[in-house]
Scaffold this motif. Structure first.
Motif, PDB file in Angstrom:
ATOM      1  N   ILE A   1       1.047  25.079  75.111  1.00  0.00           N
ATOM      2  CA  ILE A   1       1.441  26.252  74.911  1.00  0.00           C
ATOM      3  C   ILE A   1       1.534  26.443  72.982  1.00  0.00           C
ATOM      4  O   ILE A   1       2.310  25.698  72.379  1.00  0.00           O
TER       5      ILE A   1
ATOM      6  N   SER B   1       9.888  29.161  76.065  1.00  0.00           N
ATOM      7  CA  SER B   1       9.775  29.053  77.343  1.00  0.00           C
ATOM      8  C   SER B   1      11.158  28.039  77.932  1.00  0.00           C
ATOM      9  O   SER B   1      11.679  27.809  77.063  1.00  0.00           O
TER      10      SER B   1
ATOM     11  N   ALA C   1      -2.330  29.420  75.761  1.00  0.00           N
ATOM     12  CA  ALA C   1      -2.181  28.381  76.847  1.00  0.00           C
ATOM     13  C   ALA C   1      -3.328  27.478  77.224  1.00  0.00           C
ATOM     14  O   ALA C   1      -4.363  28.130  77.124  1.00  0.00           O
TER      15      ALA C   1
END
Length: 196
Positions: free
Chosen positions: A124, A136, A190
């Motif tokens: 990411i 996250s 990502a």
């Protein structure tokens, strides 16, 4: 590069030193794609109202471009992957991006818990925080083993959103993007990688 091992699983982070030079044009390029079909899953990815919502998910070949800023970022990420794989005692002859995409997320947007199969290192890259530091969340893969005497054995691992930061992690670790609580759009890139 900094190595984190939140539950005996390697997490690697690195900050892109030239991100300030490419940030505005990178966001501009992402928004051009986003604006073609805003807040839709554009690629061949799993869909579902409970899996993800209020976000644009681009097609899965974002890194396949000749845009100079995206190429520069991809080369830097590749160098970090080489270092990461070597640190994990995996000697890559070649690194492949099996998928690469972006998310543009509005307030309340989320991506529920999921994994990236067949991906030794997923990544990411945080682009724009949207006025929130919510990053996250990863779930401890060691089922039933919670030991609060060690910082590595918590139930989950949550990081902060830092623009220009790369996070590499094993794709098989269950993770999510919690609902975005900022008042501007959040943007992340990502990808999934594999090695020869």
């Amino acid at each position: 590069m900094k190595l984190d091992i939140p539950f005996y699983v390697p997490f690697l982070t690195a900050d892109c030193e030239f991100f300030g030079e490419i940030k505005d044009e990178l966001i501009e390029n992402i928004m051009k794609i986003h604006n073609k079909d805003p807040f839709k899953v554009q690629g061949n990815f799993p869909k579902g109202k409970t899996l993800k919502g209020n976000l644009t998910e681009s097609v899965g070949n974002f890194f396949d471009t000749d845009n100079k800023n995206i190429v520069r970022l991809r080369k830097w990420i590749t160098s970090q992957l080489v270092e990461g794989y070597k640190g994990l005692k995996m000697e890559p002859k070649k690194i492949f991006y099996t998928n690469s995409w972006f998310h543009v997320t509005k307030k309340g947007g989320f991506h529920s818990s999921h994994i990236h199969p067949n991906t030794p290192l997923a990544g990411i890259f945080y682009v724009k925080d949207g006025n929130s530091d919510v990053g996250s969340n990863w779930i401890n893969p060691i089922s039933g083993f919670i030991d609060f005497s060690s910082k590595w054995c918590n139930h989950d691992y949550e990081n902060k959103f830092v623009s220009g930061r790369l996070v590499l992690f094993p794709g098989w670790v269950l993770h999510s993007a919690p609902p975005h609580d900022g008042d501007d759009l959040r943007i992340v890139i990502a990808f999934n990688s594999s090695i020869a």
